[in-house]
Design a protein around this motif. Structure first.
Motif, PDB file in Angstrom:
ATOM      1  N   ASP A  89       0.832  -1.201   0.000  1.00  0.00           N
ATOM      2  CA  ASP A  89       0.000   0.000   0.000  1.00  0.00           C
ATOM      3  C   ASP A  89       0.866   1.250   0.000  1.00  0.00           C
ATOM      4  OD1 ASP A  89      -2.503  -1.378   0.171  1.00  0.00           O
ATOM      5  OD2 ASP A  89      -2.002  -1.824   2.252  1.00  0.00           O
ATOM      6  N   ARG A 119      -1.661   9.431  -5.955  1.00  0.00           N
ATOM      7  CA  ARG A 119      -2.023   8.706  -4.743  1.00  0.00           C
ATOM      8  C   ARG A 119      -2.887   7.534  -5.213  1.00  0.00           C
ATOM      9  NH1 ARG A 119      -5.539  12.802  -5.120  1.00  0.00           N
ATOM     10  NH2 ARG A 119      -7.742  12.373  -4.764  1.00  0.00           N
ATOM     11  N   GLU A 121      -6.179   5.265  -4.809  1.00  0.00           N
ATOM     12  CA  GLU A 121      -7.541   5.197  -4.266  1.00  0.00           C
ATOM     13  C   GLU A 121      -8.289   4.101  -4.999  1.00  0.00           C
ATOM     14  OE1 GLU A 121      -9.804   8.801  -4.331  1.00  0.00           O
ATOM     15  OE2 GLU A 121      -8.313   9.905  -3.160  1.00  0.00           O
ATOM     16  N   GLU A 122      -8.840   3.155  -4.229  1.00  0.00           N
ATOM     17  CA  GLU A 122      -9.644   2.072  -4.799  1.00  0.00           C
ATOM     18  C   GLU A 122      -8.909   1.384  -5.955  1.00  0.00           C
ATOM     19  OE1 GLU A 122     -13.561   3.545  -5.678  1.00  0.00           O
ATOM     20  OE2 GLU A 122     -13.738   4.472  -3.707  1.00  0.00           O
ATOM     21  N   CYS A 125      -4.791   4.893  -9.770  1.00  0.00           N
ATOM     22  CA  CYS A 125      -3.895   6.035  -9.594  1.00  0.00           C
ATOM     23  C   CYS A 125      -4.693   7.318  -9.745  1.00  0.00           C
ATOM     24  CB  CYS A 125      -2.776   6.000 -10.631  1.00  0.00           C
ATOM     25  SG  CYS A 125      -1.623   4.634 -10.430  1.00  0.00           S
ATOM     26  N   MET A 126      -4.596   8.196  -8.773  1.00  0.00           N
ATOM     27  CA  MET A 126      -5.271   9.491  -8.811  1.00  0.00           C
ATOM     28  C   MET A 126      -4.202  10.579  -8.853  1.00  0.00           C
ATOM     29  SD  MET A 126      -8.309   8.375  -8.802  1.00  0.00           S
ATOM     30  CE  MET A 126      -9.313   9.819  -8.596  1.00  0.00           C
ATOM     31  N   GLU A 128      -2.004  13.805  -8.530  1.00  0.00           N
ATOM     32  CA  GLU A 128      -1.815  14.825  -7.500  1.00  0.00           C
ATOM     33  C   GLU A 128      -0.865  15.882  -8.052  1.00  0.00           C
ATOM     34  OE1 GLU A 128      -1.969  13.004  -3.135  1.00  0.00           O
ATOM     35  OE2 GLU A 128      -0.109  12.573  -4.192  1.00  0.00           O
TER      36      GLU A 128
END
Length: 130
Positions: A89, A119, A121-122, A125-126, A128
């Motif tokens: 993680d 970052r 999430e679920e 890749c999100m 930033e």
């Protein structure tokens, strides 16, 4: 304290083989895996830096939207499935693509390099902003 992940043996099964082959990107560029660097950070999760080289990166003026799609692809389709089992993680993934191989941390203004930070999430890749 930063540490370099020792080879591809730390990667999930099948990921090592995927990183050994050239990676076709949505833009038409082809990226080669250069290295993975893992930085452990107290209380924040690991920072995984996936570094790639695309020899043709500097041949035309970079279109930031196109490069952004390439970076998103590398994070979601290549880096995320290749996270070493010791760091399941990570708190952050940084994707970089250079026009030529470079030594990490050494400024090379003569070589075009692009970076994006994500970052997780679920299991995605999100993006930033740095």
């Amino acid at each position: 304290m930063a540490r370099l992940a020792a080879g591809l043996a730390l990667l999930l099964p099948g990921a090592a083989a995927a990183l050994e082959e050239p990676i076709p990107l949505p833009s038409g560029l082809v990226a080669d895996f250069q290295e993975l660097r893992i930085e452990t950070r107290e209380g924040q999760g690991a920072l995984a830096r996936f570094r790639f080289v695309a020899q043709n990166l500097g041949e035309t003026a970079p279109d930031l939207d196109v490069l952004s799609a390439d970076m998103d692809f590398l994070c979601d389709q290549v880096a995320l499935p290749s996270i070493p089992v010791e760091y399941p993680d990570p708190g952050q993934i940084v994707i970089s693509i250079g026009a030529a191989p470079t030594e990490f941390g050494v400024s090379r203004p003569d070589i075009l390099q692009v970076f994006e930070s994500y970052r997780i999430e679920e299991d995605r890749c999100m993006w930033e902003a740095f």
